[in-house]
Design an enzyme around this catalytic site. Structure first.
Site, short mmCIF file in Angstrom:
data_model
loop_
_atom_site.label_atom_id
_atom_site.label_comp_id
_atom_site.label_asym_id
_atom_site.label_seq_id
_atom_site.Cartn_x
_atom_site.Cartn_y
_atom_site.Cartn_z
N GLY A 108 1.57 -11.19 10.37
CA GLY A 108 0.45 -12.11 10.22
C GLY A 108 0.05 -12.28 8.77
N ASN A 109 0.30 -11.25 7.97
CA ASN A 109 -0.01 -11.33 6.53
C ASN A 109 0.92 -12.27 5.80
OD1 ASN A 109 -2.24 -9.52 6.41
ND2 ASN A 109 -0.84 -7.81 6.62
N LYS A 220 -4.81 -0.08 15.11
CA LYS A 220 -4.21 -1.32 14.63
C LYS A 220 -5.17 -2.08 13.72
CE LYS A 220 -1.55 -4.99 14.48
NZ LYS A 220 -0.33 -4.99 13.65
N LYS A 305 3.04 -5.96 16.73
CA LYS A 305 4.06 -7.00 16.90
C LYS A 305 5.47 -6.47 16.64
CE LYS A 305 5.09 -8.26 12.40
NZ LYS A 305 4.38 -7.15 11.82
N LYS A 367 7.28 -0.35 11.57
CA LYS A 367 8.54 -1.07 11.42
C LYS A 367 9.73 -0.13 11.58
CE LYS A 367 6.70 -4.76 8.55
NZ LYS A 367 5.38 -4.62 9.17
#
Length: 415
Positions: A108-109, A220, A305, A367
């Site tokens: 989103g960043n 989060k 995500k 990640k």
């Protein structure tokens, strides 16, 4: 409707590959021109290799290796008529080069960059840059599913709700709103590069376990960055939990349970098979859990995500998982004189670094963990890199991005 010359009445329908019929088990009847089907309609080449072999179909491209289909096959497609719907849609004969399915996780960043307010213009400009990289991957032959983040955007919606000017909405509803917003932006941006209608956004629900401990342990980050003083004031005013986020400031954190399933998975598979670039599980997906009455109920949480992308990649049989971030590659000993880029990591090496605390939970940790989860479920490789380096890293350019691969299997001794 008159039957086209050479067309066959088929049940299923049966797509004709050269002169050999191949039944893909679809739910409709139709008329299929004698032509080669597009590779995206075949989905996973590995999954249909047996059918194609039994049908005696001839492959075009490089030869088989150890009985498996080649990684890149070329096909062209003319027309399918779905009789049950009374529609006929022609497509221009073209050649598809299919390398397999890849899932791309976009933060989103990346859509609301540091220092930006998150205006519509800023988001659309950032999406356009992202679409160029995705279009390049698609042109290289990848069938793509894209999972976008929504941390800054859902955080802004929360601020709107907290202002009290409109009826407050639950967090899972705000996630759904960002799926529509960002999905539309990305669909239009990709369409400008790859053709209108090529990209499709699916409002996606992702199941979670109601007993997941993460539901009671906010972790989060969402929303904008604050100074310590501002974050403390907001936390007291609204009952938020706030944490320092990787040296960039303070942010609100919310519950983030692990994904357990993708509700709209059949639709995503169908769209991938039809050759679309699919936007799915945006913001990690709308978190839901099954009630005792068998209904899906929203859960107030934001699923990470990257973990949602790994779950989706496994479910659709993706060959590769691309996790985009703000740096070109994973850095070891970050912020120290010993800092260095790690361009290739085996699963064991990545796991060891993760356990040693090399990758913070608020930034690189999810990640790396998502990459490991994907590989553990049979994925071929995962790449962590920036959007600008995505195409080069996917093409295997040395020294670009970080490639996480399964552990090397020792060669048998010749003794």
């Amino acid at each position: 409707m008159a039957r086209a010359k050479g067309a066959q009445q088929v049940e299923g329908p049966t797509y004709q590959l050269k002169s050999a019929p191949v039944d893909l088990g679809a739910a409709h009847s139709g008329l299929v021109e004698p032509a080669l089907v597009p590779a995206p309609l075949l989905g996973s080449l590995r999954g249909h290799a047996g059918k194609l072999g039994r049908a005696g179909a001839s492959w075009r491209g490089v030869g088989f290796h150890d009985g498996r289909p080649p990684p890149t096959i070329a096909f062209s497609f003319l027309r399918v008529h779905y009789r049950s719907y009374g529609i006929c849609y022609p497509t221009r004969p073209r050649r598809f080069l299919v390398s397999g399915i890849a899932v791309v996780a976009v933060g989103g960043n990346a859509l609301t960059a540091a220092g930006q307010s998150g205006s519509a213009g800023e988001i659309e400009a950032n999406a356009s840059l992202m679409a160029a990289d995705l279009a390049e991957l698609a042109a290289d032959g990848w069938s793509l599913a894209v999972v976008h983040g929504n941390g800054p955007q859902v955080g802004n919606l929360v601020l709107q709700q907290d202002a009290g000017m409109v009826p407050g909405q639950p967090l899972y509803a705000l996630v759904a709103m960002t799926q529509g917003q960002l999905g539309s932006v990305l669909v239009r941006a990709i369409g400008a590069r790859s053709g209108a209608g090529r990209a499709v956004a699916v409002v996606t629900h992702v199941t979670v376990d109601p007993s997941d401990p993460a539901l009671s342990e906010p972790s989060k980050p969402i929303g904008p960055f604050y100074t310590a003083a501002a974050a403390d004031e907001l936390a007291q005013a609204h009952g938020w939990t706030v944490v320092e986020d990787s040296g960039r400031g303070y942010r609100r954190v919310v519950a983030s349970p692990a994904p357990t399933g993708v509700v709209e998975l059949p639709a995503v598979r169908c769209l991938l098979d039809a050759g679309h670039i699919v936007l799915a599980a945006g913001g990690g997906g709308v978190a839901v859990a099954m009630s005792s009455g068998g209904e899906l109920r929203g859960v107030n949480a934001v699923i990470d995500k990257d973990h949602a992308a790994a779950a989706l990649a496994t479910a659709v049989g993706a060959r590769e998982l691309y996790l985009l971030t703000g740096v070109d590659s994973v850095l070891l000993d970050f912020g120290t004189p010993q800092q260095q880029a790690a361009h290739t990591l085996t699963a064991d090496e990545a796991q060891r670094h993760l356990e040693q605390g090399q990758f913070p939970a608020g930034s690189m940790g999810p990640k790396v963990a998502a990459a490991l989860g994907f590989l553990a479920q049979g994925g071929h490789r995962a790449i962590i890199t920036s959007a600008g380096c995505l195409a080069a890293a996917a093409a295997g350019r040395p020294g670009v991005g970080t490639v996480v691969v399964p552990n090397r299997v020792p060669e048998p001794s010749s003794a």
